[in-house]
Design a protein around this motif. Structure first.
Motif, short mmCIF file in Angstrom:
data_model
loop_
_atom_site.label_atom_id
_atom_site.label_comp_id
_atom_site.label_asym_id
_atom_site.label_seq_id
_atom_site.Cartn_x
_atom_site.Cartn_y
_atom_site.Cartn_z
N THR A 61 5.75 0.91 -1.40
CA THR A 61 5.78 0.70 -2.87
C THR A 61 5.06 -1.11 -2.40
O THR A 61 4.25 -0.85 -3.23
CB THR A 61 6.88 0.89 -3.18
OG1 THR A 61 7.63 2.13 -3.55
CG2 THR A 61 6.23 0.21 -4.70
N GLU A 62 5.38 -1.36 -1.37
CA GLU A 62 4.54 -3.27 -2.13
C GLU A 62 3.54 -2.64 -1.41
O GLU A 62 2.19 -3.93 -1.35
CB GLU A 62 5.34 -3.56 -1.05
CG GLU A 62 7.22 -3.64 -1.33
CD GLU A 62 6.92 -4.44 -2.72
OE1 GLU A 62 6.15 -5.34 -3.45
OE2 GLU A 62 8.20 -4.07 -3.16
N ALA A 63 2.82 -1.94 0.12
CA ALA A 63 1.68 -2.15 0.05
C ALA A 63 0.92 -1.44 -1.11
O ALA A 63 -0.52 -1.92 -1.05
CB ALA A 63 1.96 -0.99 1.54
N LEU A 64 1.76 -0.69 -2.00
CA LEU A 64 0.67 -0.12 -3.00
C LEU A 64 -0.04 -1.84 -3.91
O LEU A 64 -0.90 -1.38 -4.48
CB LEU A 64 1.48 1.17 -4.22
CG LEU A 64 0.70 1.18 -5.27
CD1 LEU A 64 -0.23 1.57 -5.50
CD2 LEU A 64 1.85 2.12 -5.45
N ARG A 65 1.28 -1.98 -4.04
CA ARG A 65 1.38 -3.90 -4.98
C ARG A 65 0.14 -4.54 -4.33
O ARG A 65 -0.14 -4.73 -5.25
CB ARG A 65 2.19 -4.06 -5.07
CG ARG A 65 3.45 -3.20 -5.73
CD ARG A 65 4.19 -4.00 -6.13
NE ARG A 65 4.60 -4.77 -7.38
CZ ARG A 65 4.89 -6.25 -7.07
NH1 ARG A 65 5.83 -6.17 -6.01
NH2 ARG A 65 5.08 -6.57 -7.98
N LEU A 66 -0.13 -4.35 -3.27
CA LEU A 66 -0.60 -4.90 -2.77
C LEU A 66 -2.45 -4.53 -2.33
O LEU A 66 -3.75 -5.10 -3.00
CB LEU A 66 -0.86 -5.55 -0.99
CG LEU A 66 -2.03 -5.62 -0.16
CD1 LEU A 66 -2.26 -7.80 -0.34
CD2 LEU A 66 -1.23 -5.95 1.57
N GLU A 67 -2.64 -3.22 -2.68
CA GLU A 67 -3.68 -2.56 -3.34
C GLU A 67 -4.15 -2.80 -4.45
O GLU A 67 -5.94 -2.86 -4.81
CB GLU A 67 -4.15 -0.98 -2.44
CG GLU A 67 -3.71 -1.13 -0.73
CD GLU A 67 -5.05 -1.27 -0.04
OE1 GLU A 67 -5.63 -1.49 -0.67
OE2 GLU A 67 -4.45 -2.10 0.82
N ILE A 103 -1.79 6.20 -1.87
CA ILE A 103 -0.24 5.45 -2.14
C ILE A 103 0.67 6.21 -2.31
O ILE A 103 1.29 7.12 -2.93
CB ILE A 103 -0.22 4.15 -1.45
CG1 ILE A 103 -0.87 3.74 0.24
CG2 ILE A 103 1.86 3.12 -1.45
CD1 ILE A 103 -0.95 2.26 0.18
N SER A 104 -0.23 6.31 -3.71
CA SER A 104 0.85 6.29 -5.28
C SER A 104 1.18 8.16 -5.56
O SER A 104 1.89 8.47 -4.80
CB SER A 104 0.53 5.86 -5.96
OG SER A 104 0.95 6.50 -7.50
N GLY A 105 0.20 8.46 -4.66
CA GLY A 105 0.14 9.73 -4.80
C GLY A 105 1.04 11.05 -3.41
O GLY A 105 1.85 11.74 -3.97
N MET A 106 0.99 9.97 -2.65
CA MET A 106 1.89 10.37 -1.61
C MET A 106 3.35 10.13 -1.85
O MET A 106 4.40 10.60 -0.97
CB MET A 106 1.03 9.41 -0.61
CG MET A 106 2.31 9.73 1.45
SD MET A 106 1.53 8.90 2.74
CE MET A 106 1.49 7.40 2.21
N ILE A 107 4.08 8.55 -2.60
CA ILE A 107 4.86 8.83 -2.08
C ILE A 107 5.93 8.49 -3.89
O ILE A 107 7.05 8.96 -4.20
CB ILE A 107 5.65 7.41 -2.54
CG1 ILE A 107 4.26 6.16 -3.48
CG2 ILE A 107 5.10 6.57 -0.27
CD1 ILE A 107 4.58 4.51 -3.23
N SER A 111 1.38 3.64 -10.98
CA SER A 111 1.57 2.43 -10.61
C SER A 111 2.75 1.33 -10.60
O SER A 111 3.30 1.33 -12.21
CB SER A 111 0.15 1.94 -11.48
OG SER A 111 0.05 0.15 -11.17
N PRO A 112 3.15 0.55 -9.88
CA PRO A 112 3.96 -0.09 -9.60
C PRO A 112 3.84 -1.49 -10.81
O PRO A 112 4.19 -2.44 -11.05
CB PRO A 112 4.71 -0.30 -8.76
CG PRO A 112 3.70 -0.05 -7.95
CD PRO A 112 2.27 1.16 -8.13
N GLY A 113 2.38 -1.79 -10.76
CA GLY A 113 1.06 -3.08 -11.43
C GLY A 113 1.33 -3.73 -9.89
O GLY A 113 1.88 -3.57 -8.51
#
Length: 207
Positions: A61-67, A103-107, A111-113
């Motif tokens: 989730t944090e990796a997603l937010r970084l992307e 990442i979003s699809g995998m988890i 989008s958490p923003g």
């Protein structure tokens, strides 16, 4: 999300090649990723879960937010730049967005923003019409992202998290090389092939 070392916006002029630079080129990154994946997969390949574990999801989730932060920053840059630099910014925005969606699809998380701290720190540097200044800001972001994903890689349990992260590291390392050249350092091998950026500390989640 706090940096363990220098700020993302601590842009120092490039120095001549020196021993303080670690030589980590694209080939080195690929080797590192391959070795990490082999080590993680080899320790218990049959038992390794395919889908992300709950612990994986926290870090992903944090990796997603970084992307997502990178996507937003590149879109800001694309609105200011012209010609080839604008194309570079637009392409990289699309690639970071694609990784965020993967990442979003995998988890299974909408989008958490974006990571607001990263956007706040770098937005001024990215909102420039100067291609070289953009390259300098963006290469710092890419190197930090690579360092962060490498740090996360060793903690993932699932095969999916490991494989996707390895792909992200490889591509974003290439981003960094392209941007370093755009920043005017194409003849400086330490700058082109080195990455001394600190990983972001996301172990406790972003603020």
């Amino acid at each position: 999300m706090n940096s363990k070392g220098q700020s993302l916006v601590d842009f120092e002029p490039a120095e001549p090649a020196s021993t303080r630079r670690s030589l980590l080129g694209a080939a080195g990154v690929v080797s590192l990723v391959g070795a990490s994946v082999a080590a993680l997969s080899g320790q218990s390949a049959a038992a390794a879960p395919d889908r992300p574990t709950d612990e994986d999801r926290v870090e992903l989730t944090e990796a997603l937010r970084l992307e997502l932060a990178a996507t937003e920053l590149y879109r800001l840059a694309a609105a200011e730049l012209t010609a080839d630099a604008q194309v570079v910014a637009a392409v990289m925005a699309d690639q970071h967005r694609a990784y965020a969606e993967a990442i979003s699809g995998m988890i299974g998380l909408s989008s958490p923003g974006p990571n607001a701290e990263v956007v706040d720190q770098l937005s001024d540097a990215f909102m420039t019409s100067d291609a070289q200044a953009f390259g300098n800001a963006a290469r710092s972001l890419e190197n930090t992202a690579v360092a962060t994903h490498i740090a996360l890689l060793g903690g993932y349990d699932s095969i999916q998290a490991i494989n996707l992260t390895a792909s992200i590291i490889t591509v974003e390392s290439r981003h960094a090389a392209v941007l370093t050249s755009l920043a005017g350092f194409s003849s400086n091998l330490d700058e082109m092939l080195g990455n001394t950026a600190d990983a972001l500390d996301i172990s406790g989640g972003a603020a």
